[in-house]
Design an enzyme around this catalytic site. Sequence first.
Site, PDB file in Angstrom:
ATOM      1  N   THR A   1      -7.997   7.591  18.120  1.00  0.00           N
ATOM      2  CA  THR A   1      -9.026   7.339  19.127  1.00  0.00           C
ATOM      3  C   THR A   1      -9.289   5.844  19.185  1.00  0.00           C
ATOM      4  OG1 THR A   1     -10.783   7.671  17.496  1.00  0.00           O
ATOM      5  CG2 THR A   1     -10.150   9.586  18.817  1.00  0.00           C
ATOM      6  N   CYS A   2      -9.804   5.397  20.328  1.00  0.00           N
ATOM      7  CA  CYS A   2     -10.138   3.981  20.484  1.00  0.00           C
ATOM      8  C   CYS A   2     -11.269   3.629  19.524  1.00  0.00           C
ATOM      9  CB  CYS A   2     -10.561   3.690  21.915  1.00  0.00           C
ATOM     10  SG  CYS A   2      -9.176   3.699  23.058  1.00  0.00           S
ATOM     11  N   PRO A   3     -11.262   2.475  18.907  1.00  0.00           N
ATOM     12  CA  PRO A   3     -10.370   1.351  19.139  1.00  0.00           C
ATOM     13  C   PRO A   3      -9.097   1.369  18.290  1.00  0.00           C
ATOM     14  CG  PRO A   3     -12.053   0.644  17.631  1.00  0.00           C
ATOM     15  CD  PRO A   3     -12.347   2.100  17.978  1.00  0.00           C
ATOM     16  N   MET A   4      -8.903   2.403  17.478  1.00  0.00           N
ATOM     17  CA  MET A   4      -7.724   2.442  16.593  1.00  0.00           C
ATOM     18  C   MET A   4      -6.413   2.527  17.369  1.00  0.00           C
ATOM     19  SD  MET A   4      -8.683   1.775  13.645  1.00  0.00           S
ATOM     20  CE  MET A   4      -7.101   1.979  12.866  1.00  0.00           C
ATOM     21  N   THR A   5      -6.452   2.996  18.604  1.00  0.00           N
ATOM     22  CA  THR A   5      -5.207   3.091  19.368  1.00  0.00           C
ATOM     23  C   THR A   5      -4.572   1.716  19.509  1.00  0.00           C
ATOM     24  OG1 THR A   5      -6.535   3.039  21.390  1.00  0.00           O
ATOM     25  CG2 THR A   5      -5.770   5.195  20.646  1.00  0.00           C
TER      26      THR A   5
END
Length: 84
Positions: free
Chosen positions: A21-25
Amino acid sequence: MSFTRAEEQNIERNLDITTETCPMTFVRVRLALDRMAPGQVLRVRLKGEEPLRNVPRTAAEQGHAVLRQESDGDATMLWLRKGG
């Protein structure tokens, strides 16, 4: 747009961020690009509206080229060429 067999062989690395999930993407994409040489191609598999909107935009803002984007209905494949 489709790649020829020779162009497909130019992909140096694949990354699947469909479970992130964002921001990990983009963090995962950036780490992968940081480990690559300029000009190399990263193929990213992603899922969801937010990563589809943010990953290509942020990659381009950081000087990488978005070569291609293709959806299969379940996920999207994104081809990025690392900038210099």
